[in-house]
Design an enzyme around this catalytic site. Structure first.
Site, PDB file in Angstrom:
ATOM      1  N   ASP A 396      47.403  30.579 -77.807  1.00 52.33           N
ATOM      2  CA  ASP A 396      47.000  31.028 -76.474  1.00 52.33           C
ATOM      3  C   ASP A 396      46.861  32.550 -76.402  1.00 52.33           C
ATOM      4  O   ASP A 396      47.475  33.288 -77.178  1.00 52.33           O
ATOM      5  CB  ASP A 396      48.054  30.572 -75.455  1.00 52.33           C
ATOM      6  CG  ASP A 396      47.480  30.363 -74.068  1.00 52.33           C
ATOM      7  OD1 ASP A 396      46.375  30.849 -73.783  1.00 52.33           O
ATOM      8  OD2 ASP A 396      48.158  29.695 -73.259  1.00 52.33           O
ATOM      9  N   GLU A 451      44.325  23.908 -64.427  1.00 50.24           N
ATOM     10  CA  GLU A 451      45.363  24.833 -63.962  1.00 50.24           C
ATOM     11  C   GLU A 451      44.921  25.656 -62.761  1.00 50.24           C
ATOM     12  O   GLU A 451      45.754  26.151 -62.004  1.00 50.24           O
ATOM     13  CB  GLU A 451      45.761  25.780 -65.098  1.00 50.24           C
ATOM     14  CG  GLU A 451      46.510  25.133 -66.233  1.00 50.24           C
ATOM     15  CD  GLU A 451      46.861  26.138 -67.308  1.00 50.24           C
ATOM     16  OE1 GLU A 451      47.944  26.745 -67.217  1.00 50.24           O
ATOM     17  OE2 GLU A 451      46.063  26.318 -68.240  1.00 50.24           O
TER      18      GLU A 451
END
Length: 630
Positions: A396, A451
């Site tokens: 990430d 998200e």
């Protein structure tokens, strides 16, 4: 009066020759005065490269079925040592056919064929500086790249641009380093002045055109589209002001996927342009469904072995092959004594991997890019994860497409493959052909996904025609518990798991949310690991998208819509015969199931809620068959 045999034969041959010439596919590199045409077939897109004799500038236009797709658009590149955007003269051309068959491990379909005509045009300036322009044309697109000899210094920029018809409808996402902007609808000319992500879709005459990039590596810099309101021109702007080159170099492909909307949606053109696989043994690469626990429990769950074991138990109960442990599980690693050869034993991750494997579930772990950005860190982490038995790693926060970050990708890709770790990139670039060359890259985020709390239904119905065309997309659907934080209905949320393709389909719900929706849970239990084929059944970006994906003899359908509740009509194109179609749709008290038997070519009717959708499973119908579920 009888016609002499010789005369008849001559006439017949002349007629056959005329017919062959009329129906023959356009040849690569057909030259006119100051121009060259490249196409793979008469009905396919035609690229026309023109050289202005006065200025020595190059341009490229694209037509399809005689209609303008791309207006004459500038070409060229500028380096420290040479301006190769003007003052060019033609040297020579070479033509060839590219015909490759390859098998993917995930994506829209497994078996693929890349068939393209290629023309390589060589030019030079008065000072002798050389530029090769390589143009490829396929049934579903046109692409070009520049090839430079060594010794020209760093690249300072490109003259490359795309000139679209000013009134063409456009679906654009404002550029962000993480590629997570929302798509919105404009026209090519009215879009505000700013930079946009390079996966931009336009409704061009007679069809659609999606701009894209392929073959991007650390030898170059990522691109975005710079636009000035009032024009239909979108210029290539690089992430770096200066791109370092060593020796002979080639830029990424500037690609245009073009055709009707079904052709664009089904296209694998950016993969077809990319280099062949670098991974010889792919037996360890296995796509599948993942129970993703971040939206289910956040960092607290990531720090708890007990919570992770509970998630593993749920995945095992469902038959889902993977569970992903997100941020939090190693946040206390600074307390570990990494000088101790046995430092890894202080983590509970090996215990979780053993626990999961005993139950038929494999573990994927999250890790921050900053913990893999040096050779020492990679030598610490990657062998450890392999030794523990982790099957994949979710990396990430790259948040950059600069040359230096792309060089990091070039390093991490072979290293993760060497340690048999599948990869999910978040905060990342988008695929751009990477999944053909490195098939252990199962999915990438690069999308405004589940998200986000500001997504719109229009954004959700645009993604199948934009970002997801380029390659696997980790949207993380299935977050049923986020009622009020997502713009769609429960049935639409189920439909996203099919409408959106991802080699690792990360399901973002809680076990409780699945159990409260047994019809959704049962459908998710049926999701295949990979798809044999993909078709668009109905769609208009920003309004509706209904995709069908085949696994074996069954088709899975996913539909998403914007607007008020209505009865949707979906034309079925699944293959000859009668089909049992079982839909999961919104009812007054929750999800409901409906069964219909339809022939291929019939219309499937589905009740759709506000900003709703549906999911469906279809199988060949025969007497006695009353369900497609297995």
């Amino acid at each position: 009066m009888a016609v002499p045999i010789r005369t008849a034969v001559a006439g017949l041959c002349a007629g056959l020759l005329a017919a062959l010439l009329t129906n023959a596919p356009a040849q690569a590199g057909q030259r006119e005065e100051g121009a060259w045409t490249v196409s793979s077939a008469a009905h396919a897109p035609h690229a026309r490269i023109s050289l202005d004799d006065t200025t020595g500038t190059l341009s490229l236009s694209v037509t399809r079925a005689g209609r303008t797709v791309l207006e004459p658009s500038p070409l060229g590149i500028v380096t420290e040592q040479a301006d190769l955007s003007q003052g060019l003269r033609f040297l020579h051309a070479r033509n060839r056919t590219v015909d490759e068959r390859y098998r993917a491990v995930s994506g829209k379909r497994l078996d693929r064929r890349a068939h393209m005509r290629e023309t390589r045009l060589s030019f030079a300036t008065a000072a002798g500086a050389r530029l090769d322009l390589v143009v490829r044309a396929a049934a579903d697109g046109v692409a070009y790249r520049y090839v430079l000899p060594s010794g020209y210094g760093d690249v300072l920029g490109e003259a490359s641009a795309f000139r679209l018809p000013a009134d063409a409808d456009a679906w654009l996402s404002a550029y962000r380093v993480d590629n997570e902007g929302q798509f919105a609808e404009y026209t090519a000319a009215t879009a505000p002045t700013r930079t946009y992500a390079d996966q931009a879709l336009f409704a061009t005459p007679g069809g659609y055109t999606l701009l894209a990039e392929s073959g991007l590596t650390g030898s170059y810099s990522g691109a975005r589209l710079a636009h000035t309101q009032g024009t239909g021109t979108y210029r290539i702007q690089l992430a770096d002001e200066r791109v370092h080159t060593e020796g002979r170099s080639a830029t990424p492909w500037r690609a245009m996927i073009t055709g009707d909307l079904a052709t664009v949606t089904r296209s694998t053109f950016t993969d077809d342009l990319a280099p062949a696989s670098e991974v010889a043994d792919r037996s360890w690469i296995r796509p599948g469904t993942v129970l993703w626990t971040w939206l289910a429990g956040g960092r607290t769950a990531g720090q708890s072995l007990a919570a992770q074991k509970a998630y593993v138990d749920y995945a095992a109960e469902r038959g889902w092959p993977y569970e992903a442990v997100d941020s939090g599980w190693y946040f206390k690693k600074d307390e570990w004594d990494v000088t101790d050869p046995d430092w890894q034993t202080t983590s509970w991750m090996p215990e979780l991997v053993r626990y999961a494997r005993a139950r038929g579930v494999e573990i994927i772990v999250w890790i921050h890019q900053r913990d893999l950005d040096t050779p020492a860190e990679r030598a610490q982490w990657l062998p450890t994860l392999e030794r523990w038995g982790a099957k994949g790693v979710k990396i990430d926060f790259m948040n950059s497409e600069t040359q230096s970050m792309l060089q990091w990708y070039d390093t991490i890709l072979p290293e993760t493959a060497a340690h048999h770790l599948m990869v999910d990139f978040h905060g990342s670039t988008i695929p751009k052909g990477i999944q053909r060359t490195w098939p252990h890259v199962m999915t990438l985020e690069g999308v405004g996904g589940e998200e986000k709390r500001t997504n719109t239904a229009a954004h959700l119905t645009t993604l199948p025609f934009t970002r997801n065309v380029i390659g696997s997309m980790d949207f993380t659907p299935g977050a049923f518990q986020r009622v009020g934080l997502r713009p769609n209905s429960d049935a639409a949320e189920v439909g996203l798991t099919v409408a959106y393709e991802s080699g690792l389909q990360m399901l973002a719900g809680t076990p409780e949310s699945y159990d409260e929706r047994p019809l959704a849970r049962a459908f998710l239990d049926q999701l295949p690991a990979a798809w044999d084929d993909t078709r668009l059944l109905a769609g208009r970006p920003g309004r509706e998208a209904v995709l069908a994906r085949r696994s074996g003899d069954r088709w899975f359908l996913g539909g998403v819509y914007t607007g008020t509740a209505r009865t949707a009509e979906v034309p079925l194109s699944l293959g000859p015969g009668r089909w049992l179609v079982e839909t999961v749709q919104d009812g007054t008290g929750g999800l409901v199931q409906n069964r219909q038997v339809r022939r291929d070519g019939d219309t499937l009717t589905v009740a759709v809620a506000d900003n709703g959708g549906f999911a469906a499973l279809a199988c060949p119908w025969r007497p006695g068959v009353n369900t497609c579920y297995r």
